[in-house]
Enzyme design. Structure first.
Site, short mmCIF file in Angstrom:
data_model
loop_
_atom_site.label_atom_id
_atom_site.label_comp_id
_atom_site.label_asym_id
_atom_site.label_seq_id
_atom_site.Cartn_x
_atom_site.Cartn_y
_atom_site.Cartn_z
N ASP A 184 0.81 -1.22 0.00
CA ASP A 184 0.00 0.00 0.00
C ASP A 184 0.84 1.26 0.00
O ASP A 184 0.54 2.22 -0.72
CB ASP A 184 -0.95 0.00 1.19
N TYR A 234 -9.67 -0.28 3.14
CA TYR A 234 -9.15 -0.05 4.48
C TYR A 234 -8.82 1.43 4.71
O TYR A 234 -8.40 2.14 3.80
CB TYR A 234 -7.90 -0.89 4.75
#
Length: 689
Positions: free
Chosen positions: A334, A418
């Site tokens: 990420d 998320y």
């Protein structure tokens, strides 16, 4: 009542143009970003005329040797002697050619320019996703498969973009810049689309702007992707937004709790410098790392003792544990592939920072064309109550106590399904905590109708909705200066006395002590948590001996205890995350070694390479860096859907034989009528019947 600290002034201070008046570590201003672009265009007109894009423009932090003396000496650096520089990653879209540029903003010249090997991948950005979306929405085969899922209108199909870490098929290997896409349906605007997963995935080569692969996903308990019996997309709503639930859905018995600081905040903010009680530090921010903490010191009896030169979250990646192809592609880095800073959320608008007085800082980041954009409220600073600081029943029968306050500096990042709140917390007892909160929605996949088991690699969080098992891995880079730059690291374990019960040295068999293992080389320093021995790590300064203990003054890393990385070492994915094989690495400081997998995380550079190149170099009593790897392994529950309660992954850095006594002994006790939140005392009588 004191006048509250003017928040608007705080923001203006952070954004003021330096013009040689700020600190060398301040983030680039809008004017500096624009100047960087102008210098590149003027030096290389071809970059302006062709399809070159500015993937990243950030401050090139001054070499440590230039700033360390002023930090250790608790003085302001000589600004004019340290020129401001920008580091730039350029990308030529038609060929996916990557180049690096270093610009001297003082002399207005390009100091370095280099093209990287073909195939180097840099950060995925919003333009990449727009290109992929355009290719997806005009692809007839994808439209056909969406209709099979019950969605005939492509406007109601939601695309979830993921990076491609390992090119596992010819179609991906022949792609210059691939992005994979997972598909969901939406019943209406704002509907939780993760409740309606489709049974296929696709990949787009962003360079050629073409769909290069479409693959069905396994929806039963086996590895078969061709068995599509029961592949009916569920259309039952599962919304977390209360406006889409029943009007009587929300609880009626929740009472508000207010936080007040009638005398204003206890911290002072001067530009990007923060002083809070005895702590002093600098806050920074860039497009990849997000929040940065520099130059942390502590005022010990009038002496400003240096603690940490730089602290940052250096990596965040989330491997999924479902081995059934093509789920092995769910292996996103990420931070490395999507960046944190560019995905920061406006915390003031979100209203997630709760304190008596909250300061918000903006920064400027560039878009693809080099235009500086204001990233609003990407840093928030506030104080909060942290429970009891210390307490004891005194000899006169009265309880002496005082309450703990902490300073929190946080950023909030959205990474698809998320959300992460990353905070650095500073306490009155001189402890420092890295605190990450995981929020959002589990990544869902389709289960065929009547199937409840995904093969042991996930769980049905709702009918036909599978929540896959995965791990959230963090790497925090700590550059210590514990009372100076001459630092060492040791592993510290609590162990039983080895002698047998009844022996002279352990007569009753209950004895235990400690064991210190100096980590003398990078090879030795590769160590892991040991819950059975309560292992911690001591960062110490052998040149500064504590007068009572006669041992070096130290700071202790208290780890987060969780399972290790489960990627096997013979996996083709392992080279990209080999830096997570150990919980702690220690390396000798070297300029440019900032990210554990290297700047581009290409599977061939980073911590393993740096250590293996010179495994036996002496890392004692030197300028060193400690890398701490930890993570939260998430096996979803039904309680994690439709939106999950927050989870926490954190660790502490605590002084250990550093001070002469409890550094919080001087925190005043609360006044008799003073509490953290004004409250009434209730006398509740229990009655039978």
């Amino acid at each position: 009542m004191a006048r509250p600290f003017p928040i608007s002034i705080l923001v203006i201070l952070c954004l003021s143009d330096t013009n040689g008046q700020g600190h060398p570590l301040d983030p680039l201003t809008a004017a500096e970003i624009q100047l960087s672009v102008d210098i590149v265009h003027n030096t290389f007109p071809i970059i302006r005329d062709q399809d070159w894009r500015f993937n990243w423009i950030t401050l090139k932090e001054p070499e440590k040797v230039l700033l360390l003396p002023s930090f250790l000496g608790a003085t302001d650096p000589s600004i004019n002697s340290i020129p401001r520089k920008a580091f730039i990653i350029l990308m030529e879209r038609t060929t996916n050619t990557i180049a690096e540029v270093v610009v001297n903003l003082h002399t207005r010249t390009v100091e370095e320019f280099s093209k990287l090997p073909q195939g180097t991948q840099t950060f995925v950005n919003e333009i990449d996703e727009l290109i992929a979306e355009e290719a997806i929405r005009k692809d007839e085969e994808i439209e056909k498969r969406c209709r099979e899922m019950g969605w005939s209108d492509m406007n109601d199909v939601v695309l979830d973009f993921w990076s491609v870490t390992y090119k596992d098929s010819p179609a991906l290997k022949n792609s210059s810049r691939p992005i994979q896409v997972f598909f969901y349906g939406q019943l209406f605007p704002g509907d939780n689309f993760f409740a309606h997963p489709f049974d296929f995935t696709a990949a787009v080569d962003v360079t050629t702007q073409r769909v290069v692969a479409i693959d069905y996903l396994p929806t039963h308990s086996d590895y078969n992707t061709e068995n599509r019996d029961g592949n009916i997309c569920p259309k039952t709503p599962a919304n977390y937004n209360p406006k889409f639930r029943d009007e009587n859905f929300l609880r009626k018995d929740v009472k508000p709790i207010f936080f007040k600081q009638p005398d204003g905040p206890g911290f002072q903010l001067r530009g990007n410098e923060i002083t809070w009680q005895k702590f002093n530090m600098r806050v920074g921010f860039n497009g990849r790392d997000g929040l940065l903490i520099h130059h942390v010191s502590y005022n010990d009896g009038g002496i400003k003792r240096p603690l940490f030169y730089r602290m940052s979250l250096a990596s965040l990646f989330v491997p999924y544990g479902d081995p059934r192809p093509p789920f092995q592609r769910k292996f996103p880095f990420d931070q490395e592939q999507f960046t944190l800073g560019y995905l920061a959320i406006n915390q003031k608008e979100a209203g997630i920072c709760v304190g008596g007085q909250v300061a918000y800082l903006d920064v400027y980041l560039n878009d693809e064309f080099g235009v500086p954009n204001r990233q609003k409220a990407c840093i928030c600073i506030y104080e909060e109550d942290a429970g009891l600081l210390w307490s004891h029943l005194d000899v006169d029968g009265k309880v002496l106590h005082t309450r703990s306050q902490r300073l929190t500096i946080s950023s909030f990042y959205n990474l698809g399904n998320y959300d992460y709140i990353v905070s650095w917390r500073f306490y009155q007892d001189a402890s420092v905590e890295f605190h990450s909160q995981l929020h959002g929605i589990v990544s869902t996949t389709l289960l065929a109708k009547g199937v409840t088991d995904s093969g042991g690699f996930g769980i049905a969080v709702a009918p036909q909705i599978n929540g896959q098992y995965h791990q959230h891995n963090f790497v925090v880079r700590v550059d210590p200066t514990i009372d100076g730059e001459s630092n060492s690291v040791s592993a510290f374990d609590i162990v039983p006395v080895p002698a047998a019960t009844g022996s002279k040295t352990n007569p009753y068999g209950q004895g235990f002590t400690y064991q210190v293992t100096p980590l003398r080389t990078p090879a030795e320093a590769r160590t892991n948590i040991s819950p059975s021995t309560g292992r911690t790590w001591l960062i110490n300064n052998p040149q500064k001996i504590h007068p009572y203990t006669k041992r070096p003054v130290s700071w202790k890393l208290i780890p987060f205890v969780g399972p290790p990385l489960f990627v096997r070492k013979d996996s083709p994915l392992h080279p990209f995350c080999a830096f997570a094989d150990y919980n702690v690495w220690v390396t000798k400081y070297k300029e440019g070694q900032v990210y554990p997998g290297g700047l581009y995380n290409n599977g061939t550079s980073g911590l393993p390479e740096w250590v293996n190149t010179n495994p036996n170099v002496d890392i004692t009593q030197t300028d060193l860096v400690l890398w701490y790897v930890f993570g939260f392994t998430h096996l979803p529950r039904t309680e994690d859907f439709p939106v999950m309660p927050g989870e926490v992954a954190n660790f502490f850095l605590k002084p250990t034989n550093f001070f002469l006594e409890n550094p919080a002994i001087d925190v005043p006790p609360p006044k008799p009528a003073q509490t953290v939140v004004q409250s009434k005392h209730l006398n509740i009588k229990n009655e039978k019947g």
